[in-house]
Scaffold this active site. Structure first.
Site, short mmCIF file in Angstrom:
data_model
loop_
_atom_site.label_atom_id
_atom_site.label_comp_id
_atom_site.label_asym_id
_atom_site.label_seq_id
_atom_site.Cartn_x
_atom_site.Cartn_y
_atom_site.Cartn_z
N CYS A 88 39.35 28.79 33.39
CA CYS A 88 38.27 28.85 34.39
C CYS A 88 38.22 27.60 35.26
O CYS A 88 37.44 27.55 36.22
CB CYS A 88 36.93 29.07 33.71
SG CYS A 88 36.92 30.51 32.64
N HIS A 337 31.63 34.71 38.98
CA HIS A 337 32.63 33.80 38.38
C HIS A 337 34.02 34.45 38.38
O HIS A 337 34.53 34.84 37.33
CB HIS A 337 32.17 33.45 36.95
CG HIS A 337 33.03 32.47 36.23
ND1 HIS A 337 33.83 31.54 36.87
CD2 HIS A 337 33.23 32.27 34.90
CE1 HIS A 337 34.48 30.82 35.96
NE2 HIS A 337 34.15 31.24 34.76
C1 LIG Z 1 27.99 39.90 29.91
C2 LIG Z 1 29.08 40.96 29.97
C3 LIG Z 1 29.62 41.23 28.58
C4 LIG Z 1 28.46 42.24 30.58
O1 LIG Z 1 29.48 43.18 30.75
P1 LIG Z 1 29.18 44.75 30.59
O2 LIG Z 1 28.47 44.98 29.31
O3 LIG Z 1 30.43 45.49 30.82
O4 LIG Z 1 28.16 44.99 31.75
P2 LIG Z 1 28.17 46.24 32.71
O5 LIG Z 1 29.28 46.07 33.71
O6 LIG Z 1 28.12 47.50 31.91
O7 LIG Z 1 26.83 46.01 33.49
C5 LIG Z 1 25.61 46.58 33.11
C6 LIG Z 1 24.60 46.19 34.16
O8 LIG Z 1 24.29 44.80 34.04
C7 LIG Z 1 24.69 44.10 35.22
N1 LIG Z 1 25.36 42.88 34.76
C8 LIG Z 1 26.53 42.79 34.13
N2 LIG Z 1 26.81 41.51 33.82
C9 LIG Z 1 25.77 40.79 34.28
C10 LIG Z 1 25.49 39.42 34.27
N3 LIG Z 1 26.34 38.56 33.70
N4 LIG Z 1 24.34 38.98 34.83
C11 LIG Z 1 23.50 39.87 35.41
N5 LIG Z 1 23.71 41.19 35.44
C12 LIG Z 1 24.84 41.64 34.88
C13 LIG Z 1 25.63 45.02 35.95
O9 LIG Z 1 25.57 44.82 37.35
C14 LIG Z 1 25.10 46.37 35.58
O10 LIG Z 1 23.96 46.66 36.37
P3 LIG Z 1 23.72 48.14 36.95
O11 LIG Z 1 23.60 49.01 35.73
O12 LIG Z 1 22.48 48.00 37.76
O13 LIG Z 1 24.94 48.43 37.76
C15 LIG Z 1 30.23 40.50 30.90
O14 LIG Z 1 29.72 40.26 32.18
C16 LIG Z 1 30.90 39.23 30.38
O15 LIG Z 1 31.75 39.30 29.50
N6 LIG Z 1 30.53 38.05 30.91
C17 LIG Z 1 31.12 36.79 30.49
C18 LIG Z 1 32.36 36.49 31.30
C19 LIG Z 1 33.09 35.31 30.73
O16 LIG Z 1 33.22 35.15 29.53
N7 LIG Z 1 33.63 34.46 31.61
C20 LIG Z 1 34.36 33.30 31.20
C21 LIG Z 1 33.43 32.24 30.81
S1 LIG Z 1 34.16 30.88 29.98
#
Ligand SMILES: CC(C)(COP(=O)(O)OP(=O)(O)OC[C@H]1O[C@@H](n2cnc3c(N)ncnc32)[C@H](O)[C@@H]1OP(=O)(O)O)[C@@H](O)C(=O)NCCC(=O)NCCS
Length: 390
Positions: A88, A337
Site C-alpha cells: 500500500c 484506497h
Molecule cells: C470492509 C470490507 C471487507 C467490505 O467489503 P464487502 O463486505 O465486500 O462490502 P460490500 O462491497 O458488500 O459493501 C456493502 C456496502 O457497504 C459499503 N462499503 C463497503 N466497504 C465500505 C467501507 N470500507 N466504508 C464504507 N462503506 C463501505 C458498500 O458501498 C456497500 O454499500 P451499498 O450496499 O449501499 O452499495 C472491504 O472493503 C475491505 O476488505 N476493506 C479493507 C481493504 C484493505 O484491507 N486494504 C488494505 C489495507 S492495509
C-alpha cells in the site's frame, strides 16, 4: 543534490469504475498532471509508477511499460517507465524514486504516479490479494487478512491506553465529513459515531465503517528541478524531505504493535531533513487504512502523546480548523484506497492545499504539509514533507 518541486497534479475519481480499465484511469491521471504542469511528452525524462498487484487484480503485469505505451510515451519517445512496489506504500515510494532521480541530476522532468484497479474481482479475492503483503508464512497462511491484523493492533491499543470504539469511530466520522467536500472521494456521505458502532463487524473491534474500502483510482504528479519550476507554474510546491524506513513484516516480531517503528524512524529522518518539528506542520495526510491506523499514526508522527490519539481526535484537534488537520482529503477511509495510487493522492491533496486550491476543505494559511504512506501493517513507511516556500 538539487532541490525538487511539484509542478503539476491530477487525481481521477476514486471508487468503483466498472466502465474503465486500468490503462484508462492511468492515462486520465497522467495526462491531467502533464496538462496541469504545461509539460509536453517529449520533455519527460522518466516515469515511476506505484502499483501493488495488477497481476492479481486485473491479470496484467509489466505495468510500467503498459502505461508508457498507453500514455503515448513509448512508441516514438521511448520514455523509461519503472513500476515501484511496496504494497500500500507503492505510490509513496514511486514519489520518492522520482524525487531521488531529479535531485541526483540524472533526470529532469519526471512523472511520479500510482494506479490500482481493485474492483474487477470479488471483495474476498481482493482481500486475499492484499493479504499477500503480510507475512505469508506466519500470518497469511493462518487466514489473517489486514482487517484482522489491524484489529489486533486496535485491541492492544485499547488494552494499553484505554482507547474506545467511540474514539475509533470519531476518526471515521471526521474523514467522511472531509470526504463529503472532496469531489473525487469514493464515499461522500457523512456518518455519525452511532452509525459506525451499528455498522457490521468486520474484525472485532473494527466495523465496516472503521475500514478503508476496495477502490479503483489513479493519481499522478510531475516533478522538476526547483530552479526551473517557475517556468511551468506560479505555485511550485517544494519537496523539503523524503524518508523511508522498514520494520519486521510480521506483527508478532514487533517490539510493540501499537507503535509503527517504521513510521517513527522515517518521521525522525524527515523532520531532520526538513529542519522542522511536528509543531511546524500545518496539515497531514496519514495512512488510515483502518481507524486505529490513524490513531497510531498521529501518535507516531508526534502530533499526539502516545496513547492519546483517540482522545485528541474526539476533542476535534485533527478536524479542519483544529490544531493539526488530518486527512483533509477524506483519507483512505472515505476518499478510497486504490493501494498503488494512495501515496501519490496524498501528495496531490497536500499540493492542492498548499496552492490554496482545496475548495471547501481548504486549511487556511497552509504553508507546510506532510504525507505518511504505509505498506502492509507497517513493514514500510514513506514520509514526505512539502512546502510552499523553497
Ligand atoms: C470492509 C470490507 C471487507 C467490505 O467489503 P464487502 O463486505 O465486500 O462490502 P460490500 O462491497 O458488500 O459493501 C456493502 C456496502 O457497504 C459499503 N462499503 C463497503 N466497504 C465500505 C467501507 N470500507 N466504508 C464504507 N462503506 C463501505 C458498500 O458501498 C456497500 O454499500 P451499498 O450496499 O449501499 O452499495 C472491504 O472493503 C475491505 O476488505 N476493506 C479493507 C481493504 C484493505 O484491507 N486494504 C488494505 C489495507 S492495509
Amino acid at each position: 543534490m538539487r532541490d525538487v518541486a511539484i509542478i503539476g497534479v491530477k487525481n481521477t475519481n476514486f471508487g468503483e469504475m466498472w466502465e474503465k480499465s486500468l490503462r484508462d484511469i492511468f492515462v486520465e491521471a497522467g495526462v491531467g498532471a502533464l496538462k496541469d504542469a504545461g509539460v509536453a511528452g517529449e520533455d519527460i525524462s522518466s516515469m515511476y509508477v506505484g502499483n501493488m498487484s495488477s497481476g492479481q487484480f486485473v491479470d496484467q503485469e509489466h505495468v510500467g511499460a503498459l502505461i508508457a505505451d498507453y500514455s503515448g510515451l513509448a512508441r516514438n519517445l521511448h520514455v523509461p517507465a519503472t513500476r515501484v512496489e511496496a504494497a500500500c506504500a507503492s505510490g509513496g515510494l514511486a514519489l520518492r524514486q522520482g524525487i531521488l532521480a531529479v535531485a541526483s541530476g540524472y533526470e529532469d522532468i519526471v512523472v511520479a504516479a500510482g494506479v490500482e484497479k481493485m474492483t474487477d474481482i470479488s471483495a474476498s479475492s481482493a482481500s486475499t490479494a492484499l493479504a499477500a503483503a503480510a507475512d505469508r508464512e506466519w500470518e497469511g497462511i493462518m487466514g489473517a487478512t489486514f482487517p484482522g491484523l489491524y484489529a489486533m493492533i486496535a485491541r492492544m491499543h485499547m488494552d494499553k491506553y484505554g482507547t474506545t470504539s467511540e474514539q475509533l469511530a470519531e476518526v471515521a466520522v471526521k474523514n467522511h465529513f472531509n470526504g463529503s467536500m472532496n469531489p473525487i472521494a469514493q464515499y461522500k456521505n457523512k456518518i455519525s459515531v452511532d452509525a459506525v458502532l451499528r455498522s457490521i463487524m468486520v474484525a472485532d473491534p473494527l466495523h465496516i465503517f472503521d475500514c478503508s474500502p476496495i477502490s479503483d483510482g489513479a493519481s499522478a504528479l510531475v516533478l522538476a528541478p526547483a530552479d526551473i519550476a517557475h517556468e511551468y507554474t506560479d505555485t511550485p510546491i517544494y519537496i523539503k524531505a523524503t524518508a523511508q524506513a522498514s520494520d519486521t513484516i510480521a506483527l508478532h516480531d514487533r517490539r510493540d504493535i501499537t507503535t509503527l517503528d517504521a513510521t517513527v524512524s522515517a518521521a525522525k529522518k524527515a523532520y531532520e531533513m526538513a529542519k522542522v518539528t511536528p509543531a511546524d506542520i500545518d496539515l497531514v495526510e496519514v495512512h488510515d487504512c483502518f481507524t486505529i491506523a490513524e490513531i497510531c499514526a498521529i501518535e507516531d508522527l508526534g502530533f499526539a502523546k502516545k496513547g492519546e490519539g483517540g482522545k485528541v481526535t474526539a476533542e476535534g484537534e485533527t478536524a479542519i480548523g483544529g490544531r493539526i488537520p488530518v486527512n483533509t482529503s477524506g483519507g483512505l477511509k472515505s476518499c478510497g484506497h486504490p493501494v498503488g495510487a494512495t501515496g501519490i493522492k496524498q501528495a496531490v491533496e497536500i499540493t492542492q492545499q498548499l496552492r490554496g486550491e482545496a475548495g471547501k476543505r481548504q486549511v487556511d494559511g497552509a504553508e507546510i504539509g506532510m504525507t505518511h504512506n504505509v505498506g502492509g501493517s507497517g513493514a514500510t513507511a514513506v514520509i514526505h514533507i512539502l512546502s510552499r516556500n523553497r
